[in-house]
Design an enzyme around this catalytic site. Structure first.
Site, mmCIF file in Angstrom:
data_model
loop_
_atom_site.group_PDB
_atom_site.id
_atom_site.type_symbol
_atom_site.label_atom_id
_atom_site.label_comp_id
_atom_site.label_asym_id
_atom_site.label_seq_id
_atom_site.Cartn_x
_atom_site.Cartn_y
_atom_site.Cartn_z
ATOM 1 N N GLU A 151 0.816 -1.221 0.000
ATOM 2 C CA GLU A 151 0.000 0.000 0.000
ATOM 3 C C GLU A 151 0.849 1.270 0.000
ATOM 4 O O GLU A 151 0.815 2.057 0.953
ATOM 5 C CB GLU A 151 -0.960 0.006 1.189
ATOM 6 C CG GLU A 151 -2.063 -1.016 1.073
ATOM 7 C CD GLU A 151 -3.156 -0.848 2.130
ATOM 8 O OE1 GLU A 151 -2.913 -0.144 3.132
ATOM 9 O OE2 GLU A 151 -4.221 -1.447 1.947
ATOM 10 N N GLU A 306 -6.607 -7.910 -0.301
ATOM 11 C CA GLU A 306 -6.909 -7.961 1.129
ATOM 12 C C GLU A 306 -8.398 -7.721 1.310
ATOM 13 O O GLU A 306 -8.998 -6.896 0.610
ATOM 14 C CB GLU A 306 -6.177 -6.862 1.902
ATOM 15 C CG GLU A 306 -4.684 -7.036 2.035
ATOM 16 C CD GLU A 306 -4.057 -5.897 2.846
ATOM 17 O OE1 GLU A 306 -4.756 -5.273 3.667
ATOM 18 O OE2 GLU A 306 -2.864 -5.629 2.633
ATOM 19 N N TRP A 314 -9.999 -0.995 12.781
ATOM 20 C CA TRP A 314 -9.743 0.440 12.641
ATOM 21 C C TRP A 314 -10.941 1.264 12.208
ATOM 22 O O TRP A 314 -10.833 2.480 12.080
ATOM 23 C CB TRP A 314 -8.570 0.685 11.687
ATOM 24 C CG TRP A 314 -8.681 -0.027 10.367
ATOM 25 C CD1 TRP A 314 -8.157 -1.253 10.063
ATOM 26 C CD2 TRP A 314 -9.373 0.409 9.191
ATOM 27 N NE1 TRP A 314 -8.472 -1.609 8.770
ATOM 28 C CE2 TRP A 314 -9.209 -0.597 8.209
ATOM 29 C CE3 TRP A 314 -10.098 1.558 8.853
ATOM 30 C CZ2 TRP A 314 -9.754 -0.493 6.927
ATOM 31 C CZ3 TRP A 314 -10.636 1.657 7.581
ATOM 32 C CH2 TRP A 314 -10.458 0.643 6.638
HETATM 33 C C1 GLA Z 1 -4.050 -2.475 5.163
HETATM 34 C C2 GLA Z 1 -2.651 -3.057 5.182
HETATM 35 C C3 GLA Z 1 -2.523 -4.283 6.017
HETATM 36 C C4 GLA Z 1 -3.330 -4.192 7.277
HETATM 37 C C5 GLA Z 1 -4.756 -3.902 6.915
HETATM 38 C C6 GLA Z 1 -5.680 -3.856 8.106
HETATM 39 O O1 GLA Z 1 -4.795 -2.816 4.095
HETATM 40 O O2 GLA Z 1 -2.156 -3.304 3.899
HETATM 41 O O3 GLA Z 1 -1.144 -4.458 6.311
HETATM 42 O O4 GLA Z 1 -2.821 -3.194 8.090
HETATM 43 O O5 GLA Z 1 -4.822 -2.657 6.293
HETATM 44 O O6 GLA Z 1 -7.006 -3.634 7.723
#
Ligand code: GLA
Ligand code: ZN
Length: 676
Positions: A151, A306, A314
């Site tokens: 990311e 993901e 969060w």
């Molecule tokens: C992001 C990150 C992950 C993790 C997720 C948690 O997408 O790429 O490493 O922290 O959030 O939701």
């Protein structure tokens, strides 16, 4: 471009064995449970730099080899990550330049994604690490591809970045004279006489030169891509047949991802919708909107890289996924063109801030939980969907979202402070999806020739060549929708002279003389004296009202109030073999549904499914012979749809009415010739 070679839909997620090296029994159990959950693909070592290089120059790879070997022996493939998303403390302490600078202050070591994308030392360290990984693991048969960093995001304002910005400007503009001209620097005495006078826009510095702000946005995107190229160089050299991917964040503000397509083989997307937050109908559509955008980043099918099998940690309120939602949300990605369903993460860590983030395996280490069963069910479903692997989503309709236009709108001051570009596009997307059709969300420079209908609302900035592209599209018989605030500025935020919408004037057949902004409590409307079929006699509107004079266009609707009552609010102009509609104001949602319904009829767009209940969406993938149709119910109530074909999840033949349960999904398979 290297291809991602999968023999089945990818199912798995982020796997962080580097956090569990002191727990060999856990690592052994992982593989057993993965097999039970039908996991066949995992992303490994994403944040493992400290485990891979515990001190400068000493690489430790035996642990990773053992893990990858074990996965391979058990039929599980790997997307091997480069660890640049976070770095060990020794590096930040020895080479502080690797850390970001903001407001003239260098960050301390900490967090992740805290690196300068221009730092020569960081680039060199990443390059060496990736070269080592490619040599060690590039040829491993388990490794299907490379998950580059994690990311990417953010920006840095250190002196390296300021210098790189100036170099970038030199390349783009050549001379300061050109910058002064293109940036209109005579305004407020901003004329530059030396390159070193140019700095990034910042709160305690220059914030009023709009083209500088726009240039900085472009630079950050390009400089990140440049950083990525440096990451990828050794990988491409050492194992050119293995594809590289990045996990994007969809409509994320920092990058023009579509411009990364020459460098990245296939794109990942990390999806964390707010399911259960009150309006799953909207969340479902919002998610579909993003998926239809991500699909356009590159020619290969995208990857859901993901997602969470239960709850994140969060959101303000971290809801559990309701029964059925994990299946529905996972297959929704497939419906919109993903060839994988990956999750964050495989196993919850014992410690750290993400220990309460959902995962396939929780702290009970059990494969007998609701979440585990939900994940397993998705794994089984993906196996049943195997015939659809590699099939494509095809659309007659495109909605133009352009990141550069978004940046340009944001730096523009007036006529509304909050531009609401994304919300506006979403309204159009929602109107289009209501028709039961596939929709592509594409950048303004995309090839439009395959579409019948293109919606380009709010296209404030026209990049070079875009006006001609739109004209060619309409001339050849396409139908285009433009709106208020279209065709105002060129790529450097300079207004077009001679009347708006600038180079689109002839195409739209109108001149936009003024644009009124409305307070949230103001209201206007569109009156249609002779409404086209499927439309009503009147709709509400607000936000902005462009005052327009038709030149060659025909007026279809007029404003219903204010001093411009009775003047055109909706026009259509014949241009070549096609037509261009101009929507001068922001209408209520039902207008967009009726309007696009009317246009779908006029342009012969084939609907996958007509008359869907609100909140039931449909998406279709196809290969040469077969159509795979996905019906998805986000309404929270059972819903009936008309469907036919073989139900791929149950094997039943479906014909006629089918009831989708709450959070239900139906996937049918039918020969292409047999679908109507
Ligand atoms: C992001 C990150 C992950 C993790 C997720 C948690 O997408 O790429 O490493 O922290 O959030 O939701
Ligand atoms: Zn920097």
């Amino acid at each position: 471009m290297a291809k991602l070679m999968l023999s089945a839909f990818g199912h798995g997620g982020d796997y962080n064995p580097d956090q569990w090296l002191d727990y060999p029994e856990v690592l052994e159990q992982d593989v057993e449970l993965m097999k039970k959950a039908h996991v066949n693909l995992v992303s490994v070592a994403i944040f493992a730099w400290s485990a891979l290089e515990p001190e400068e120059g000493r690489y430790e790879t035996a642990w990773l080899r053992k893990i990858i070997d074990r996965l391979y022996e058990n039929g599980i493939s790997v997307l091997l990550a480069t660890p640049s998303g976070a770095r060990p403390a020794w590096m930040s302490v020895k080479y502080p330049e690797v850390l970001r600078v903001d407001k003239d202050i260098r960050n301390h070591h900490g967090n992740r994604h805290n690196h300068c994308f221009s730092s020569p030392v960081y680039r060199q360290k990443v390059h060496s690490m990736n070269e080592m990984l490619a040599r060690e693991f590039g040829a491993h048969p388990a490794v299907k591809g490379w998950h580059i960093s994690n990311e990417y995001s953010g920006e840095c304002r250190c002196e390296y970045c300021q210098q790189a910005f100036r170099q970038w400007l030199k390349k783009r503009y050549g001379t300061l004279e050109e910058i002064n001209k293109r940036w209109w620097t005579a305004f407020w005495s901003k004329t530059f006489t030396d390159w070193d006078q140019i700095r990034s826009p910042e709160a305690n510095g220059e914030m009023s030169l709009t083209p500088l702000k726009l240039a900085w946005r472009r630079f950050v995107s390009d400089q990140t891509l440049d950083f990525i190229k440096n990451e990828i160089e050794p990988i491409r050299r050492i194992c050119p047949d293995k594809p590289v991917t990045i996990n994007t964040m969809g409509f994320h503000y920092h990058f023009d991802y579509a411009s990364f397509a020459d460098v990245i083989d296939f794109f990942g997307y990390d999806s964390y919708p707010y399911w259960g937050s009150g309006d799953d109908v909207k969340t479902g559509l919002d998610t579909a909107f993003t998926y239809d955008f991500v699909r356009g980043f590159g020619p290969q099918n995208w990857s859901l890289m993901e997602s969470v099998p239960s709850q994140v940690n969060w959101h303000d309120t971290c809801k559990l996924k309701r029964p059925g939602m994990h299946m529905l949300s996972s297959l929704q990605a497939v419906a919109h063109g993903s060839d994988t369903v990956m999750m964050f993460q495989w196993r919850k860590g014992r410690g750290g801030p993400e220990k309460f983030h959902g995962a396939v395996i929780s702290h009970d280490s059990s494969g007998d939980t609701r979440v585990f069963r939900d994940v397993t069910a998705v794994g089984e479903a993906l196996e049943k969907l195997k015939p659809a692997l590699g099939s494509k989503v095809k659309s007659d309709v495109a909605l133009i979202f352009d990141q550069q236009n978004r940046w340009a709108l944001d730096v523009a001051e007036g006529p509304q402070k909050d531009k609401q570009y994304m919300q506006t596009l979403f309204e159009h997307y929602r109107g289009l999806k209501r028709l039961g059709i596939n929709v592509d969300v594409v950048r303004s420079e995309a090839d439009l020739s395959a579409y019948k209908l293109v919606a380009a609302p709010y296209l404030y900035m026209l990049l070079p060549g875009v006006a001609d592209k739109l004209k060619d599209f309409v001339s050849a018989g396409g139908t285009l929708v433009l709106s208020y605030m279209s065709g105002l500025v060129d790529e450097d935020d300079l207004c077009f002279m001679g009347g708006f919408p600038g180079p689109l004037k002839e195409l739209a057949g109108i001149i936009n003389t003024e644009t009124d902004a409305l307070y949230p409590y103001d209201e206007n409307g569109i009156t249609l004296d002779n409404p086209p079929e499927g439309m009503k006699a009147g709709y509400k509107s607000g936000f902005m009202c462009a005052l327009i004079n038709p030149t060659t266009a025909r007026t279809v609707g007029t404003y219903s109030s204010d001093f411009y009552k009775g003047t055109p609010a909706l026009t259509v102009n014949k241009y070549g073999k096609g037509e261009c509609w101009y929507l001068a104001t922001r209408p209520e949602q039902s207008f967009l549904e009726d309007f696009y319904g009317m246009l779908a009829g006029r342009t012969n767009i084939q609907r996958i499914s007509a008359a869907l209940p609100e909140g039931v969406t449909v998406s279709r993938r196809e290969n040469e012979n077969t159509a795979f149709t996905f019906y998805m119910n986000f309404t929270g109530k059972p819903q009936k749809v008309a469907a036919s074909g073989r139900d791929m999840l149950t094997g039943d033949e479906i014909s006629g009415e089918y009831e989708l349960p709450v959070n239900g999904i139906l996937v049918t398979e039918a020969a292409l010739g047999e679908i109507c």
